[in-house]
Structure formats: C-alpha cells, structure tokens
Design a protein around this motif. Structure first.
Motif, PDB file in Angstrom:
ATOM      1  N   MET A  34     -10.799 -11.785  -6.597  1.00 37.31           N
ATOM      2  CA  MET A  34     -10.004 -12.727  -7.513  1.00 37.31           C
ATOM      3  C   MET A  34      -8.637 -12.273  -7.502  1.00 37.31           C
ATOM      4  SD  MET A  34     -12.173 -15.134  -8.228  1.00 37.31           S
ATOM      5  CE  MET A  34     -11.222 -15.886  -9.437  1.00 37.31           C
ATOM      6  N   GLY A  35      -7.841 -13.262  -7.629  1.00 37.59           N
ATOM      7  CA  GLY A  35      -6.381 -12.900  -7.862  1.00 37.59           C
ATOM      8  C   GLY A  35      -5.801 -13.822  -8.870  1.00 37.59           C
ATOM      9  N   TRP A  36      -4.638 -13.461  -9.280  1.00 34.80           N
ATOM     10  CA  TRP A  36      -3.725 -14.081 -10.211  1.00 34.80           C
ATOM     11  C   TRP A  36      -2.506 -14.450  -9.307  1.00 34.80           C
ATOM     12  CZ3 TRP A  36      -4.439 -16.272 -14.841  1.00 34.80           C
ATOM     13  CH2 TRP A  36      -5.572 -15.805 -15.467  1.00 34.80           C
ATOM     14  N   TYR A  37      -1.905 -15.597  -9.638  1.00 38.03           N
ATOM     15  CA  TYR A  37      -0.513 -16.157  -8.951  1.00 38.03           C
ATOM     16  C   TYR A  37       0.014 -16.738 -10.179  1.00 38.03           C
ATOM     17  CZ  TYR A  37      -3.108 -16.122  -4.683  1.00 38.03           C
ATOM     18  OH  TYR A  37      -4.107 -15.396  -3.568  1.00 38.03           O
ATOM     19  N   ARG A  38       1.587 -16.871  -9.923  1.00 35.89           N
ATOM     20  CA  ARG A  38       2.060 -17.523 -10.813  1.00 35.89           C
ATOM     21  C   ARG A  38       3.298 -18.399 -10.023  1.00 35.89           C
ATOM     22  NH1 ARG A  38       5.652 -12.483 -13.277  1.00 35.89           N
ATOM     23  NH2 ARG A  38       6.979 -11.868 -11.320  1.00 35.89           N
ATOM     24  N   GLU A  46       3.548 -17.567  -6.285  1.00 37.96           N
ATOM     25  CA  GLU A  46       3.309 -16.222  -5.835  1.00 37.96           C
ATOM     26  C   GLU A  46       2.407 -15.662  -6.274  1.00 37.96           C
ATOM     27  OE1 GLU A  46       6.770 -13.946  -6.661  1.00 37.96           O
ATOM     28  OE2 GLU A  46       6.530 -14.150  -8.992  1.00 37.96           O
ATOM     29  N   TRP A  47       1.851 -14.448  -5.454  1.00 33.74           N
ATOM     30  CA  TRP A  47       0.714 -13.716  -5.643  1.00 33.74           C
ATOM     31  C   TRP A  47       1.080 -12.702  -6.592  1.00 33.74           C
ATOM     32  CZ3 TRP A  47       0.495  -8.561  -4.163  1.00 33.74           C
ATOM     33  CH2 TRP A  47      -0.818  -7.701  -4.395  1.00 33.74           C
ATOM     34  N   VAL A  48       0.454 -12.363  -7.469  1.00 31.63           N
ATOM     35  CA  VAL A  48       0.643 -11.332  -8.627  1.00 31.63           C
ATOM     36  C   VAL A  48      -0.349 -10.123  -8.486  1.00 31.63           C
ATOM     37  CG1 VAL A  48       0.747 -10.972 -11.123  1.00 31.63           C
ATOM     38  CG2 VAL A  48       1.596 -13.358 -10.314  1.00 31.63           C
ATOM     39  N   ALA A  49      -1.391 -10.517  -8.446  1.00 33.31           N
ATOM     40  CA  ALA A  49      -2.566  -9.358  -8.556  1.00 33.31           C
ATOM     41  C   ALA A  49      -3.749  -9.743  -7.939  1.00 33.31           C
ATOM     42  CB  ALA A  49      -2.594  -8.771 -10.033  1.00 33.31           C
ATOM     43  N   ARG A  50      -4.794  -8.598  -7.594  1.00 35.81           N
ATOM     44  CA  ARG A  50      -5.811  -9.184  -6.744  1.00 35.81           C
ATOM     45  C   ARG A  50      -7.091  -8.024  -7.438  1.00 35.81           C
ATOM     46  NH1 ARG A  50      -8.352  -7.995  -1.089  1.00 35.81           N
ATOM     47  NH2 ARG A  50      -7.480  -6.044  -1.618  1.00 35.81           N
ATOM     48  N   ILE A  51      -8.022  -8.212  -7.506  1.00 39.16           N
ATOM     49  CA  ILE A  51      -9.285  -7.403  -7.662  1.00 39.16           C
ATOM     50  C   ILE A  51     -10.129  -7.748  -6.849  1.00 39.16           C
ATOM     51  CG2 ILE A  51     -10.076  -8.817  -9.502  1.00 39.16           C
ATOM     52  CD1 ILE A  51     -11.005  -6.008 -10.970  1.00 39.16           C
ATOM     53  N   THR A  52     -10.931  -6.916  -6.006  1.00 38.69           N
ATOM     54  CA  THR A  52     -12.043  -7.097  -5.075  1.00 38.69           C
ATOM     55  C   THR A  52     -13.286  -7.160  -5.878  1.00 38.69           C
ATOM     56  OG1 THR A  52     -12.433  -4.796  -4.800  1.00 38.69           O
ATOM     57  CG2 THR A  52     -10.760  -5.902  -3.474  1.00 38.69           C
ATOM     58  N   ALA A  53     -14.259  -7.405  -5.218  1.00 34.03           N
ATOM     59  CA  ALA A  53     -15.564  -7.527  -5.921  1.00 34.03           C
ATOM     60  C   ALA A  53     -16.083  -6.154  -6.377  1.00 34.03           C
ATOM     61  CB  ALA A  53     -16.694  -8.192  -4.870  1.00 34.03           C
ATOM     62  N   GLY A  54     -15.527  -5.316  -5.915  1.00 26.57           N
ATOM     63  CA  GLY A  54     -15.932  -3.887  -5.962  1.00 26.57           C
ATOM     64  C   GLY A  54     -14.930  -3.429  -7.271  1.00 26.57           C
ATOM     65  N   GLY A  55     -13.897  -4.127  -7.632  1.00 24.55           N
ATOM     66  CA  GLY A  55     -13.191  -3.525  -8.726  1.00 24.55           C
ATOM     67  C   GLY A  55     -11.869  -2.924  -8.220  1.00 24.55           C
ATOM     68  N   SER A  56     -11.816  -2.779  -6.953  1.00 19.34           N
ATOM     69  CA  SER A  56     -10.420  -2.310  -6.276  1.00 19.34           C
ATOM     70  C   SER A  56      -9.161  -3.258  -6.691  1.00 19.34           C
ATOM     71  CB  SER A  56     -10.421  -1.972  -4.916  1.00 19.34           C
ATOM     72  OG  SER A  56     -11.200  -1.041  -4.554  1.00 19.34           O
ATOM     73  N   ALA A  91       6.328 -18.303 -16.395  1.00 20.19           N
ATOM     74  CA  ALA A  91       5.724 -19.088 -15.152  1.00 20.19           C
ATOM     75  C   ALA A  91       4.416 -19.554 -15.557  1.00 20.19           C
ATOM     76  CB  ALA A  91       5.724 -18.076 -13.938  1.00 20.19           C
ATOM     77  N   VAL A  92       3.850 -20.667 -14.972  1.00 22.31           N
ATOM     78  CA  VAL A  92       2.760 -21.099 -15.053  1.00 22.31           C
ATOM     79  C   VAL A  92       1.842 -20.051 -14.203  1.00 22.31           C
ATOM     80  CG1 VAL A  92       0.845 -22.672 -14.748  1.00 22.31           C
ATOM     81  CG2 VAL A  92       3.403 -23.233 -15.389  1.00 22.31           C
ATOM     82  N   TYR A  93       0.672 -19.266 -14.890  1.00 21.79           N
ATOM     83  CA  TYR A  93      -0.120 -18.330 -14.223  1.00 21.79           C
ATOM     84  C   TYR A  93      -1.364 -18.972 -13.662  1.00 21.79           C
ATOM     85  CZ  TYR A  93       2.918 -14.702 -15.254  1.00 21.79           C
ATOM     86  OH  TYR A  93       4.323 -13.785 -15.234  1.00 21.79           O
ATOM     87  N   TYR A  94      -1.776 -18.905 -12.711  1.00 25.29           N
ATOM     88  CA  TYR A  94      -3.312 -19.446 -12.040  1.00 25.29           C
ATOM     89  C   TYR A  94      -3.995 -18.209 -11.463  1.00 25.29           C
ATOM     90  CZ  TYR A  94      -0.349 -23.631 -11.547  1.00 25.29           C
ATOM     91  OH  TYR A  94       0.619 -24.563 -12.014  1.00 25.29           O
ATOM     92  N   CYS A  95      -5.258 -18.328 -11.827  1.00 24.14           N
ATOM     93  CA  CYS A  95      -6.192 -17.684 -10.924  1.00 24.14           C
ATOM     94  C   CYS A  95      -6.926 -18.403  -9.899  1.00 24.14           C
ATOM     95  CB  CYS A  95      -7.442 -17.163 -11.770  1.00 24.14           C
ATOM     96  SG  CYS A  95      -8.457 -18.202 -12.302  1.00 24.14           S
ATOM     97  N   VAL A  99      -9.032 -14.611  -0.243  1.00 24.45           N
ATOM     98  CA  VAL A  99      -9.497 -14.092   0.918  1.00 24.45           C
ATOM     99  C   VAL A  99      -8.288 -13.322   1.412  1.00 24.45           C
ATOM    100  CG1 VAL A  99     -10.433 -13.918   3.205  1.00 24.45           C
ATOM    101  CG2 VAL A  99     -11.418 -15.177   1.529  1.00 24.45           C
ATOM    102  N   ALA A 100      -7.940 -12.038   1.757  1.00 28.74           N
ATOM    103  CA  ALA A 100      -6.499 -11.267   2.211  1.00 28.74           C
ATOM    104  C   ALA A 100      -5.689 -12.055   1.666  1.00 28.74           C
ATOM    105  CB  ALA A 100      -6.506 -11.582   3.866  1.00 28.74           C
ATOM    106  N   LEU A 101      -5.512 -12.124   0.098  1.00 33.51           N
ATOM    107  CA  LEU A 101      -4.469 -12.475  -0.515  1.00 33.51           C
ATOM    108  C   LEU A 101      -4.409 -14.112  -0.520  1.00 33.51           C
ATOM    109  CD1 LEU A 101      -1.837  -9.805  -0.570  1.00 33.51           C
ATOM    110  CD2 LEU A 101      -3.605 -10.131  -2.164  1.00 33.51           C
ATOM    111  N   VAL A 102      -5.044 -14.740   0.165  1.00 34.82           N
ATOM    112  CA  VAL A 102      -4.856 -16.069   0.330  1.00 34.82           C
ATOM    113  C   VAL A 102      -5.874 -16.954  -0.523  1.00 34.82           C
ATOM    114  CG1 VAL A 102      -5.095 -18.048   2.314  1.00 34.82           C
ATOM    115  CG2 VAL A 102      -4.305 -16.069   3.024  1.00 34.82           C
ATOM    116  N   PRO A 103      -5.476 -17.795  -1.413  1.00 30.17           N
ATOM    117  CA  PRO A 103      -6.241 -18.683  -2.255  1.00 30.17           C
ATOM    118  C   PRO A 103      -7.202 -19.542  -1.452  1.00 30.17           C
ATOM    119  CG  PRO A 103      -3.932 -19.471  -2.499  1.00 30.17           C
ATOM    120  CD  PRO A 103      -4.103 -18.150  -1.439  1.00 30.17           C
ATOM    121  N   VAL A 104      -8.517 -19.647  -2.070  1.00 32.95           N
ATOM    122  CA  VAL A 104      -9.445 -20.353  -1.515  1.00 32.95           C
ATOM    123  C   VAL A 104     -10.203 -21.433  -2.177  1.00 32.95           C
ATOM    124  CG1 VAL A 104     -10.382 -18.389  -0.041  1.00 32.95           C
ATOM    125  CG2 VAL A 104     -11.166 -18.756  -2.159  1.00 32.95           C
TER     126      VAL A 104
END
Length: 117
Positions: A34-38, A46-56, A91-95, A99-104
C-alpha cells in the motif's frame, strides 16, 4: 470493486502533526503493498510512502524522518503519521495499492491536509 476511503486530514500549524487513515475494501488487503500519494494545488500527484505486505517501508526524500506509514491488517487500514509538518506538505492525500510504486486501483476522494505557516 476495491474501495479506498481516506480520512484524518485537516488544518494544522507548521510543526504540528496529523494521522491519516485509509480504509480498504474489496481486495485481499494482507497481500497488497500500500502507498500514500499527495497532490498539491497546481501540481501532479506524487508518491509519498509505501509499505509492503510484510511491513517493509520506504519514503520519498521530502518526508523521510517526518512521516511514518503503517498498516493494521485486522482492520484493513493503512495509516500515515505526519510529524513536523511544513506548509509544503499542503495537499490532498490519497492511498492506493501499489506495484513497484505504481498505483493499481481507482483513486478514492482523498483527504485534504492544510499546513499554515
């Protein structure tokens, strides 16, 4: 159909904190990174942050050390803790799933964060 519902935005003074939440439904949340964008006024999203399924986690340089992304798989929710906020964070923040920082998924409505100086 995947639904993304962001909340927690508001008006805060520079140096303050906010915690954003994103409730996710319609997907196997535990499998998704999952990622956050703004999107700031007049600028591209723009991309802000990402967390993997495993928590990285990883972060854009502009927020590293100030923002923390986390997830609660039991609640199908991803969070963004934002500290030491700056006017440039307005900004407006979105989640979204990523996949590789590309929103799906289709975007939700986002939540507006306004940081006053």
């Amino acid at each position: 159909q995947v639904q993304l519902v962001e909340s927690g935005g508001g008006l805060v003074q520079a140096g303050g904190s906010l915690r954003l939440s994103c409730a996710v439904s319609g997907t196997i949340f535990t499998n998704d990174a999952m990622g956050w964008y703004r999107q700031a006024p007049g600028k591209q999203r723009e991309w802000v942050a990402r967390i993997t399924a495993g928590g990285s986690t990883n972060y854009a340089n502009s927020v590293k050390g100030r923002f923390t992304i986390s997830r609660d798989n039991a609640k199908n929710t991803v969070y963004l803790q934002m500290n030491s906020l700056k006017p440039d964070d307005t900004a407006v923040y979105y989640c979204n799933g990523v996949v590789a920082l590309v929103p799906v998924y289709d975007w939700g409505k986002g939540t507006l964060v306004t940081v006053s100086s």
